[in-house]
Design a protein around this motif. Structure first.
Motif, short mmCIF file in Angstrom:
data_model
loop_
_atom_site.label_atom_id
_atom_site.label_comp_id
_atom_site.label_asym_id
_atom_site.label_seq_id
_atom_site.Cartn_x
_atom_site.Cartn_y
_atom_site.Cartn_z
N GLY A 1 -28.94 -6.68 56.11
CA GLY A 1 -27.71 -6.94 56.85
C GLY A 1 -26.87 -5.67 56.97
O GLY A 1 -27.08 -4.68 56.25
N ALA A 2 -25.92 -5.73 57.91
CA ALA A 2 -24.98 -4.62 58.06
C ALA A 2 -24.13 -4.49 56.79
O ALA A 2 -23.71 -3.39 56.43
CB ALA A 2 -24.09 -4.85 59.27
N LEU B 1 -23.09 -1.02 55.09
CA LEU B 1 -21.70 -0.58 54.90
C LEU B 1 -21.49 -0.19 53.43
O LEU B 1 -20.90 0.86 53.11
CB LEU B 1 -20.72 -1.70 55.27
N TYR C 1 -12.37 -5.75 58.81
CA TYR C 1 -13.40 -6.65 58.28
C TYR C 1 -13.34 -6.66 56.76
O TYR C 1 -13.09 -5.62 56.13
CB TYR C 1 -14.78 -6.20 58.80
N TYR D 1 -15.01 -4.04 53.75
CA TYR D 1 -14.80 -2.59 53.59
C TYR D 1 -14.06 -2.26 52.28
O TYR D 1 -14.50 -1.44 51.49
CB TYR D 1 -14.00 -2.00 54.76
N ASN E 1 -14.57 0.26 63.81
CA ASN E 1 -15.35 -0.93 64.16
C ASN E 1 -15.13 -1.23 65.65
O ASN E 1 -14.04 -1.57 66.05
CB ASN E 1 -14.87 -2.11 63.28
N ASP F 1 -18.89 0.83 62.39
CA ASP F 1 -19.46 -0.51 62.34
C ASP F 1 -19.60 -1.01 63.77
O ASP F 1 -18.61 -1.34 64.43
CB ASP F 1 -18.51 -1.39 61.51
N VAL G 1 -21.75 -3.57 64.87
CA VAL G 1 -22.65 -4.74 64.86
C VAL G 1 -22.57 -5.57 66.14
O VAL G 1 -23.51 -6.29 66.46
CB VAL G 1 -22.43 -5.65 63.62
N TYR G 2 -21.47 -5.46 66.89
CA TYR G 2 -21.35 -6.21 68.15
C TYR G 2 -21.63 -5.31 69.36
O TYR G 2 -21.09 -5.53 70.44
CB TYR G 2 -19.97 -6.87 68.25
N SER H 1 -26.55 -4.63 63.35
CA SER H 1 -27.07 -5.85 62.74
C SER H 1 -27.94 -6.63 63.72
O SER H 1 -27.49 -6.95 64.83
CB SER H 1 -25.91 -6.74 62.30
N LYS I 1 -26.57 -10.43 64.81
CA LYS I 1 -25.73 -10.73 65.99
C LYS I 1 -26.57 -10.73 67.26
O LYS I 1 -26.38 -11.54 68.15
CB LYS I 1 -24.63 -9.67 66.17
N THR J 1 -27.88 -14.85 62.16
CA THR J 1 -27.00 -14.20 61.16
C THR J 1 -27.53 -14.39 59.73
O THR J 1 -27.27 -13.56 58.87
CB THR J 1 -25.56 -14.75 61.25
#
Ligand code: PMP
Ligand code: GLN
Length: 382
Positions: A95-96, A100, A121, A124, A166, A198, A200-201, A229, A232, A237
């Motif tokens: 996973g992300a 991180l 998020y 962090y 992010n 980050d 992920v999206y 990730s 997503k 997930t």
């Protein structure tokens, strides 16, 4: 024995777990924790089973299955013009979240400072605290949720080791543009400071804005860990497969942490993702349109409610101001909404060190249209 003193005294159960439990307990539609209520592509599921039967069930290489790292290298080259070497610059993670954590622990030392932009998020700051460092919270500017460059410049000093960005941004849905990355690069140019980006999206960006990756910015890429990730991108997930792209010397440090953290990530999932990336490279190209339709459907369905919806330019989240409905602070409001009206949301103050406004909640619209319609119908009654 002395009573145990916590290393994370301010941390309770995450708001995502709390709200999802509450949704389950009260039989509410769960628009809180971010996850789709639909399946990953069927072919991808078949590939996982196939690879299990083909015997891909033992430890893969520590840095990730080679075929997957090669696919990732091809993807970041095609999308961002990045020249990432699968051998030295790409690591597959659980996973992300793991990426991180490893990025932070690979470079942040006790006494360092790490800048985050609020709302941030939730994973962090605990990772920074566990590294013995201090988190410096800089609020994003209201109402656009852009970076406050004056405050960033004022916060930087010789102890600043890392800035975490992010984009697209959870929970606000704001995105950084090329000019923001240019400004970040020039702001950081005289500091010995890294960037953790980050992303992920990355594939969920609306209104033809396009995603701006640090990997497409050579000056920033040199000092950046970019985190992604598959959860997503493939509506999975729970698989917890992510990756980090960073220059060789940064990746070497990253892997020192990663190999004693998870060591590696579920083998058949990695093989299946590698095959799927090769066979269906177009999957992620359709994702922004796919989610934009959901965003627009949800916005339309919410038009006759008293929620005031904020613009969402990316991610599968949507902020809403509920001050026309209630004076309750957001955590109480979210609880009440779940229990009394059977729709669960996330109180946005959970993403802040010092919340400026306690009348905002986050909806997740990664749901079937019927789920969104049913939720909006319940909310129209408020
Ligand atoms: N970063 C952000 C901004 C997220 O929203 C999430 C959400 N799940 C993560 C990181 C973690 O991703 P993963 O589930 O792959 O660990
Ligand atoms: N990233 C998800 C969200 O923002 C939650 C992930 C988690 O529950 N840890 O809702």
């Amino acid at each position: 024995m002395q009573p145990l003193t916590s290393k994370l005294p301010g941390v309770g159960t995450t708001i995502f777990t709390t709200m999802s439990h509450l949704a389950e307990e009260f039989g509410a539609i769960n628009l809180s924790q971010g996850f789709p209520d639909f399946q990953p592509p069927a072919q991808l599921l078949d590939l996982v089973t196939e690879h299990m039967h083909r015997g891909h069930n033992q430890y893969p290489p520590m840095a990730g299955v080679e075929a997957l790292r090669e696919q990732i290298a091809a993807k970041v080259a095609a999308l961002y013009g990045a020249d990432a070497d699968p051998v030295t610059d790409i690591t597959v993670t659980s996973g992300a979240t793991e990426a991180l954590f490893c990025a932070i622990h690979s470079i942040v030392r006790a006494g360092d400072e790490v800048v985050v932009f609020d709302p941030a998020y939730d994973s962090y700051e605990p990772a920074v605290t566990l590294a013995g460092a201090k988190t410096i919270h800089i609020p994003l500017r209201s109402p656009s949720f852009g970076i406050d460059w004056g405050r960033l410049t004022a916060a930087l000093n010789e102890r600043t080791r890392l800035v975490i960005i992010n984009t697209p941004h959870n929970p606000t849905g704001s995105v950084l543009l090329r000019e923001d990355l240019d400004r970040l690069a020039s702001t950081l140019s005289t500091y010995d400071c890294y960037v953790l980006s980050d992303e992920v999206y990355e594939h969920i960006v609306f209104d033809d804005l396009g995603h701006t990756s640090v990997l497409a910015h050579p000056e920033l890429a040199e000092r950046s860990f970019a985190v992604f990730s598959f959860g997503k991108t493939y509506h999975a997930t729970g698989w917890k497969v992510g990756y980090c792209v960073a220059p060789g010397p940064l990746t070497a440090e990253f892997r020192r942490v990663h190999q004693f953290n998870t060591f590696t990530t579920v083998t058949p999932l990695q093989f299946a993702l590698a095959d799927y990336l090769q066979r269906c490279p177009e999957h992620h190209l359709g994702l922004s349109d796919f989610y934009q339709r959901k965003r627009d459907y949800f916005l339309e369905a919410m038009r006759d409610t008293r929620f005031v919806m904020k613009p969402s330019r990316g991610t599968y989240f949507q902020l809403a101001d509920y001050s026309e409905i209630s004076d309750l602070p957001d955590e109480k409001f979210a609880r009440w909404l779940t229990e009394a009206h059977k729709v669960a949301v996330i109180p946005v103050s959970a993403f802040y060190d010092e919340p400026p406004d306690r009348r905002i909640v986050r909806f997740c619209f990664a749901k079937e249209l019927e789920t969104l319609e049913e939720a909006a119908q319940r909310l129209r009654a408020l």
